[in-house]
Scaffold this motif. Structure first.
Motif, PDB file in Angstrom:
ATOM      1  N   VAL A 187      17.111 -13.919  45.637  1.00 53.70           N
ATOM      2  CA  VAL A 187      15.651 -13.750  45.617  1.00 53.70           C
ATOM      3  C   VAL A 187      15.092 -14.221  44.282  1.00 53.70           C
ATOM      4  CG1 VAL A 187      13.773 -12.069  45.731  1.00 53.70           C
ATOM      5  CG2 VAL A 187      15.726 -11.865  47.285  1.00 53.70           C
ATOM      6  N   ASP A 188      15.699 -13.803  43.179  1.00 53.87           N
ATOM      7  CA  ASP A 188      15.232 -14.230  41.855  1.00 53.87           C
ATOM      8  C   ASP A 188      15.392 -15.739  41.677  1.00 53.87           C
ATOM      9  OD1 ASP A 188      14.443 -11.724  41.105  1.00 53.87           O
ATOM     10  OD2 ASP A 188      16.029 -11.408  39.634  1.00 53.87           O
ATOM     11  N   TYR A 189      16.523 -16.271  42.108  1.00 54.93           N
ATOM     12  CA  TYR A 189      16.804 -17.702  41.976  1.00 54.93           C
ATOM     13  C   TYR A 189      15.800 -18.537  42.763  1.00 54.93           C
ATOM     14  CZ  TYR A 189      19.447 -22.068  42.485  1.00 54.93           C
ATOM     15  OH  TYR A 189      19.839 -23.380  42.491  1.00 54.93           O
ATOM     16  N   TRP A 190      15.606 -18.190  44.026  1.00 52.64           N
ATOM     17  CA  TRP A 190      14.673 -18.960  44.847  1.00 52.64           C
ATOM     18  C   TRP A 190      13.232 -18.780  44.397  1.00 52.64           C
ATOM     19  CZ3 TRP A 190      17.543 -17.184  49.827  1.00 52.64           C
ATOM     20  CH2 TRP A 190      18.678 -17.983  49.995  1.00 52.64           C
ATOM     21  N   ARG A 191      12.887 -17.635  43.861  1.00 49.86           N
ATOM     22  CA  ARG A 191      11.532 -17.405  43.369  1.00 49.86           C
ATOM     23  C   ARG A 191      11.224 -18.378  42.222  1.00 49.86           C
ATOM     24  NH1 ARG A 191      10.773 -14.579  39.284  1.00 49.86           N
ATOM     25  NH2 ARG A 191      12.561 -13.232  39.581  1.00 49.86           N
ATOM     26  N   GLU A 192      12.226 -18.667  41.398  1.00 46.83           N
ATOM     27  CA  GLU A 192      11.998 -19.521  40.238  1.00 46.83           C
ATOM     28  C   GLU A 192      12.295 -20.996  40.485  1.00 46.83           C
ATOM     29  OE1 GLU A 192      13.569 -18.201  36.537  1.00 46.83           O
ATOM     30  OE2 GLU A 192      12.644 -16.224  36.713  1.00 46.83           O
TER      31      GLU A 192
ATOM     32  N   THR B 175      13.755 -16.879  33.899  1.00 45.31           N
ATOM     33  CA  THR B 175      12.728 -16.378  32.971  1.00 45.31           C
ATOM     34  C   THR B 175      12.429 -14.914  33.266  1.00 45.31           C
ATOM     35  OG1 THR B 175      10.945 -17.114  34.425  1.00 45.31           O
ATOM     36  CG2 THR B 175      11.660 -18.645  32.680  1.00 45.31           C
ATOM     37  N   HIS B 176      12.579 -14.532  34.524  1.00 47.19           N
ATOM     38  CA  HIS B 176      12.345 -13.149  34.936  1.00 47.19           C
ATOM     39  C   HIS B 176      13.476 -12.685  35.850  1.00 47.19           C
ATOM     40  CE1 HIS B 176       8.365 -14.358  33.598  1.00 47.19           C
ATOM     41  NE2 HIS B 176       8.173 -13.077  33.355  1.00 47.19           N
ATOM     42  N   SER B 177      13.895 -11.455  35.653  1.00 51.83           N
ATOM     43  CA  SER B 177      14.973 -10.872  36.462  1.00 51.83           C
ATOM     44  C   SER B 177      14.493  -9.580  37.083  1.00 51.83           C
ATOM     45  CB  SER B 177      16.202 -10.611  35.587  1.00 51.83           C
ATOM     46  OG  SER B 177      16.745 -11.811  35.119  1.00 51.83           O
ATOM     47  N   TRP B 178      14.148  -9.664  38.365  1.00 50.44           N
ATOM     48  CA  TRP B 178      13.746  -8.447  39.066  1.00 50.44           C
ATOM     49  C   TRP B 178      14.988  -7.698  39.521  1.00 50.44           C
ATOM     50  CZ3 TRP B 178       9.068  -9.616  42.730  1.00 50.44           C
ATOM     51  CH2 TRP B 178       8.007 -10.104  41.961  1.00 50.44           C
TER      52      TRP B 178
ATOM     53  N   ARG C  37      22.374  -2.572  27.209  1.00 51.08           N
ATOM     54  CA  ARG C  37      23.001  -1.404  27.848  1.00 51.08           C
ATOM     55  C   ARG C  37      22.138  -0.778  28.925  1.00 51.08           C
ATOM     56  NH1 ARG C  37      24.242   3.044  23.659  1.00 51.08           N
ATOM     57  NH2 ARG C  37      25.085   1.234  22.656  1.00 51.08           N
ATOM     58  N   TYR C  38      20.821  -0.987  28.876  1.00 51.59           N
ATOM     59  CA  TYR C  38      19.933  -0.410  29.889  1.00 51.59           C
ATOM     60  C   TYR C  38      19.441  -1.440  30.918  1.00 51.59           C
ATOM     61  CZ  TYR C  38      19.890   3.419  26.578  1.00 51.59           C
ATOM     62  OH  TYR C  38      20.277   4.426  25.735  1.00 51.59           O
ATOM     63  N   ALA C  39      19.990  -2.639  30.877  1.00 52.94           N
ATOM     64  CA  ALA C  39      19.517  -3.726  31.744  1.00 52.94           C
ATOM     65  C   ALA C  39      19.674  -3.429  33.229  1.00 52.94           C
ATOM     66  CB  ALA C  39      20.228  -5.028  31.400  1.00 52.94           C
ATOM     67  N   TYR C  40      20.583  -2.536  33.582  1.00 55.44           N
ATOM     68  CA  TYR C  40      20.787  -2.229  34.993  1.00 55.44           C
ATOM     69  C   TYR C  40      19.966  -1.039  35.467  1.00 55.44           C
ATOM     70  CZ  TYR C  40      24.191  -5.872  35.122  1.00 55.44           C
ATOM     71  OH  TYR C  40      24.789  -7.107  35.062  1.00 55.44           O
TER      72      TYR C  40
ATOM     73  N   PHE D 209      10.123  -7.475  33.264  1.00 58.75           N
ATOM     74  CA  PHE D 209      11.185  -8.217  33.934  1.00 58.75           C
ATOM     75  C   PHE D 209      11.561  -9.496  33.183  1.00 58.75           C
ATOM     76  CE2 PHE D 209       9.050  -5.722  37.194  1.00 58.75           C
ATOM     77  CZ  PHE D 209      10.115  -4.974  37.671  1.00 58.75           C
ATOM     78  N   ASN D 210      11.224  -9.568  31.901  1.00 55.93           N
ATOM     79  CA  ASN D 210      11.532 -10.730  31.062  1.00 55.93           C
ATOM     80  C   ASN D 210      13.037 -10.805  30.837  1.00 55.93           C
ATOM     81  OD1 ASN D 210      12.121 -12.291  28.708  1.00 55.93           O
ATOM     82  ND2 ASN D 210       9.942 -12.267  28.226  1.00 55.93           N
ATOM     83  N   SER D 211      13.653 -11.872  31.293  1.00 54.35           N
ATOM     84  CA  SER D 211      15.112 -12.004  31.199  1.00 54.35           C
ATOM     85  C   SER D 211      15.609 -12.020  29.767  1.00 54.35           C
ATOM     86  CB  SER D 211      15.571 -13.283  31.901  1.00 54.35           C
ATOM     87  OG  SER D 211      15.347 -13.186  33.283  1.00 54.35           O
ATOM     88  N   ARG D 212      14.884 -12.642  28.875  1.00 54.85           N
ATOM     89  CA  ARG D 212      15.334 -12.745  27.478  1.00 54.85           C
ATOM     90  C   ARG D 212      15.527 -11.370  26.843  1.00 54.85           C
ATOM     91  NH1 ARG D 212      17.447 -16.770  28.518  1.00 54.85           N
ATOM     92  NH2 ARG D 212      16.289 -18.644  28.926  1.00 54.85           N
ATOM     93  N   SER D 213      14.760 -10.390  27.275  1.00 54.07           N
ATOM     94  CA  SER D 213      14.881  -9.051  26.686  1.00 54.07           C
ATOM     95  C   SER D 213      16.093  -8.291  27.223  1.00 54.07           C
ATOM     96  CB  SER D 213      13.604  -8.246  26.948  1.00 54.07           C
ATOM     97  OG  SER D 213      13.498  -7.908  28.316  1.00 54.07           O
ATOM     98  N   LEU D 214      16.810  -8.880  28.169  1.00 53.83           N
ATOM     99  CA  LEU D 214      17.945  -8.198  28.777  1.00 53.83           C
ATOM    100  C   LEU D 214      19.288  -8.628  28.211  1.00 53.83           C
ATOM    101  CD1 LEU D 214      16.812  -8.372  32.504  1.00 53.83           C
ATOM    102  CD2 LEU D 214      16.348  -6.582  30.826  1.00 53.83           C
ATOM    103  N   TYR D 215      19.336  -9.781  27.526  1.00 51.17           N
ATOM    104  CA  TYR D 215      20.603 -10.287  27.014  1.00 51.17           C
ATOM    105  C   TYR D 215      21.017  -9.539  25.765  1.00 51.17           C
ATOM    106  CZ  TYR D 215      19.651 -14.072  30.235  1.00 51.17           C
ATOM    107  OH  TYR D 215      19.374 -14.795  31.356  1.00 51.17           O
ATOM    108  N   ASP D 216      22.322  -9.349  25.610  1.00 53.34           N
ATOM    109  CA  ASP D 216      22.873  -8.698  24.426  1.00 53.34           C
ATOM    110  C   ASP D 216      23.925  -9.624  23.839  1.00 53.34           C
ATOM    111  OD1 ASP D 216      23.948  -7.129  22.476  1.00 53.34           O
ATOM    112  OD2 ASP D 216      24.576  -5.506  23.800  1.00 53.34           O
TER     113      ASP D 216
END
Length: 124
Positions: free
Chosen positions: A22-27, A47-50, A97-100, A110-117
């Motif tokens: 869903v995320d892949y096809w949305r983008e 760019t966004h990860s729902w 650690r809280y990305a899930y 839902f900004n993907s960049r804020s989820l990477y560690d």
């Protein structure tokens, strides 16, 4: 064993990954190129990860349902399947650690960049 519990476990453990589509096809728009799909996430292009199904809230909800509704086998199966999947993702994906937690992703728009560690780079 209970076939409904087994089916629910499979749904919780395996079909949880359909939210990546869903995320892949949305983008990117609809396509079925598996190599492109894998590179897209491996190279961190979203760019966004729902990822609506990748959320600790779900197994907790189904665990609560299993405990309060007399523990139907399907609720236990769903909770345990999702729980196992998320444990592995939490351990092996280099994310915050809280990305899930869906609520955490929501709080970050839902900004993907804020989820990477990247402090976990190279760790197994």
């Amino acid at each position: 064993g209970n076939p409904w519990a087994a089916l629910a476990y499979g749904v919780g453990a395996i079909l949880i990954d359909t939210d990546h589509l869903v995320d892949y096809w949305r983008e990117t728009g609809f396509n079925t190129n598996v190599g492109r799909f894998m590179r897209y996430f491996e190279e961190r292009h979203p760019t966004h990860s729902w990822l609506c199904l990748h959320a600790w809230e779900w197994p907790l909800f189904f665990l609560a349902a299993a405990l309060t509704l007399g523990a139907p086998a399907w609720a236990w199966g769903l909770a345990l399947g999702a729980f196992g999947h998320l444990i592995l993702d939490q351990r092996f994906n280099r994310l915050h650690r809280y990305a899930y937690w869906f609520s955490f992703r929501w709080s970050r728009g839902f900004n993907s960049r804020s989820l990477y560690d990247d402090s976990r780079q190279g760790q197994v």
